[in-house]
Design a protein around this motif. Sequence first.
Motif, mmCIF file in Angstrom:
data_model
loop_
_atom_site.group_PDB
_atom_site.id
_atom_site.type_symbol
_atom_site.label_atom_id
_atom_site.label_comp_id
_atom_site.label_asym_id
_atom_site.label_seq_id
_atom_site.Cartn_x
_atom_site.Cartn_y
_atom_site.Cartn_z
ATOM 1 N N ASP B 328 1.010 -1.296 0.176
ATOM 2 C CA ASP B 328 0.181 -0.174 -0.087
ATOM 3 C C ASP B 328 0.974 1.523 0.437
ATOM 4 N N GLU B 361 -2.653 -0.589 -12.328
ATOM 5 C CA GLU B 361 -3.960 -0.580 -12.482
ATOM 6 C C GLU B 361 -4.145 -1.902 -11.561
ATOM 7 N N SER B 362 -4.211 -2.834 -11.757
ATOM 8 C CA SER B 362 -4.547 -4.054 -11.138
ATOM 9 C C SER B 362 -4.327 -3.562 -9.706
ATOM 10 N N SER B 365 -6.552 -1.505 -8.331
ATOM 11 C CA SER B 365 -8.100 -2.408 -8.523
ATOM 12 C C SER B 365 -8.247 -2.954 -7.168
ATOM 13 N N MET B 366 -7.241 -4.209 -7.039
ATOM 14 C CA MET B 366 -7.529 -5.027 -5.810
ATOM 15 C C MET B 366 -7.524 -4.828 -4.389
ATOM 16 N N ARG B 367 -5.782 -3.633 -4.518
ATOM 17 C CA ARG B 367 -5.895 -2.700 -3.403
ATOM 18 C C ARG B 367 -7.213 -2.257 -2.915
ATOM 19 N N THR B 368 -6.806 -1.241 -3.341
ATOM 20 C CA THR B 368 -8.027 0.082 -2.841
ATOM 21 C C THR B 368 -9.808 -0.450 -2.783
ATOM 22 N N ASP B 369 -9.325 -0.597 -4.325
ATOM 23 C CA ASP B 369 -11.096 -0.794 -4.531
ATOM 24 C C ASP B 369 -12.092 -1.632 -3.703
ATOM 25 N N ASN B 370 -10.835 -3.173 -3.655
ATOM 26 C CA ASN B 370 -11.612 -4.133 -3.006
ATOM 27 C C ASN B 370 -10.865 -4.824 -2.015
ATOM 28 N N GLY B 371 -9.446 -3.923 -1.749
ATOM 29 C CA GLY B 371 -9.043 -4.155 -0.591
ATOM 30 C C GLY B 371 -8.438 -5.915 -0.175
ATOM 31 N N LEU B 372 -8.655 -6.851 -0.829
ATOM 32 C CA LEU B 372 -7.344 -7.697 -1.348
ATOM 33 C C LEU B 372 -5.881 -8.335 -1.050
ATOM 34 N N ASP B 373 -5.847 -9.131 -0.641
ATOM 35 C CA ASP B 373 -4.640 -10.062 -0.276
ATOM 36 C C ASP B 373 -4.273 -9.649 -1.512
ATOM 37 N N LEU B 374 -2.653 -9.616 -1.895
ATOM 38 C CA LEU B 374 -2.373 -10.176 -3.541
ATOM 39 C C LEU B 374 -1.163 -10.312 -3.229
ATOM 40 N N ARG B 375 -0.759 -11.409 -1.967
ATOM 41 C CA ARG B 375 0.935 -11.901 -1.748
ATOM 42 C C ARG B 375 0.756 -12.937 -2.064
#
Lengths: 270, 375
Positions: B328, B361-362, B365-375
């Motif tokens: 973030d 952008e992805s 989208s995943m972090r800001t729009d959906n709060g998802l974990d990408l680790r």
Amino acid sequence: MAANTIFLLVEGPHDAEFMARLLNLRGFKQRKRVSDIEPRFHKMFPRVYPQTDSTPLTDRHPVPAFYQNAGQWLVMLVGGGSKSAVTLGAALRSGRLAGFAPDAVGVILDQDLDATPEEARDRFTAEFTKEKDLPSPLDFKLTPGSVVTGKPRLGLYVLPDNQNMGTVEDLLLDCADQNYSALKSRAMNYRDDALNNAGLNADDLEEYGTTGGQKNVSKRKKAWVSAMGAILVPSAAIQNSIRLNRWLEGTALELGRVKALRKFLDDLIL
Amino acid sequence: MPYWKSLHIERFRRLENLRLDELGSVNLLVGKNNSGKTSVLEALAVACQPSSPINWINTAWEREVKSARTPVLEVLNWMFPHTSPRQNGFEGSVVISGVLTPSIGEQTTLLGPEQVRFQAEYREFQELALRPAETPGDEASAEEPAGYVGTMKVRVVHGAVGSPAVTERLHSFEFRGEKFSVDGELPVLLPHQFVSAVSHRTNQQLLTTLDQVLEERRKPQVIELLRRFASDVDDIEIRSPLGRRAVIHLHHQGLGHVPLAMEGDGMRRALAFASAAALATGGVLLLDEVETALHPEALAGMFRFLIETCRETQVQLFVTTHSLEAVDAMLSSVGEDVDGLVAYHLPPRGTSLSAYRLGGESIRSMRTDNGLDLR
């Protein structure tokens, strides 16, 4: 071959609850606790609130609903308008990060204000093609109501019946004719009478748009359903009524439009 | 200034056929433990100067604290893929290739994208020596082990993408114990700096790097970052108090010179980052486990500094992290230039999955729009 993992995208919470009732009929049960949900899905919901410092504290937490039937899992994603494509894109990317891809992906749209089901489909596909870094390309330019084989299997349905304009409220009103006909009649009379005779001004009626317009028709139907829900489950959102009451029981399940939606689910899930 | 547009690690340590395409100016590497994130940084470090044995050894040693460093031959050996327990007569090869391309709008000697490939062949064997005669005048008899020897041949091939014309160089090295010999000039493909998860705990490494910073007159850049951690820091020096060994001191307004050892780990980490960023000008900066020793709230300020510095000094940044706060912080630091940010999720070892690339952008989208974990 039956799909082990299905993604189902819907546009709103009422649509989600309606589909959940149909899933229950197929033996799917919702798993609400993280400990009951398979670890591979844990990347699909946020674990931190609020997501970021710029997220309003009043925003609703976007969380999928997880349904299980033996070895099958269905992830219900709730989008809404232009967020639908983004929501599905994020879910597909999360799946890839967790090392899996869904066996089937279904999209259920409504055509509240669009002229045709094809236009609703085209609006969604135009947004979805903007999604980047998807694990694999998915083409949802399908005939509304159809499911096509492939890896994954893809399906697209435009409520209420892939032909006429409408939303899930149209299906609920159809169902009400079977199980709540008298309540429906009174709700319709109450709403129509209130609009004309309750001293409401233009600001009060802003939600309905212009008289005779499609927005007016759509909002009218939503108001009828809301009135019925308020009677059946007071002080609760409509989806609670959909879950708790007899909307989808008995002969309501044999209605043509409800059967068509059930078949769509059957073809998607197998 | 050229930078890596793509990288293909065919064989390196336990990495096999790993492709990182469409690299950005800021690259995040995420994934579970043992997925190879640090190995990717090491592969990049080696690829920046494949013909230098010092570079190979120093890269491998970055994993360790100096007081406990693995011997040269051992550390080199394990840079090469192993498929069976280590034994006498080991042979291994490393192959890494990639595309270098100049940044848009820059002055560069590159006319266009350049394909680079190097192959390093390593062989290790036990030397034998005749045992001296027990009685003077008798002939020496039998052989006895006389230590291990490692030989490495590095072939570097590069040329413009799409062109049959290539330049090829071959270098050979021999390692005996802690000594090695080289032949000819050792060209540098790209300058680079590598900061491991433990670099800040090694005084000697910090001293060496800071010495270079002072030599290149880049101290003001380093002080600027340190001030984001302690606003009263206004100088940094290498001093030998009481005539004893050289020690890094930070000068605090009102407090005077304070030995670095008295500062917290966060300050030491900041010093390691700032020094490396200053020295990586025109090249590549590699930061391992970037969140180590840093409070989550300090990450945003750290990344803003690093990304601004990297932009000014034409540095391509590679970062590994386990921290969502770091992701973030990186997102907020790149601001509108989100297209330059790329994340690669490395799959767990043993799976058939490839690295999964997510553009800026992805990620947003995943972090800001959906709060998802990408680790």
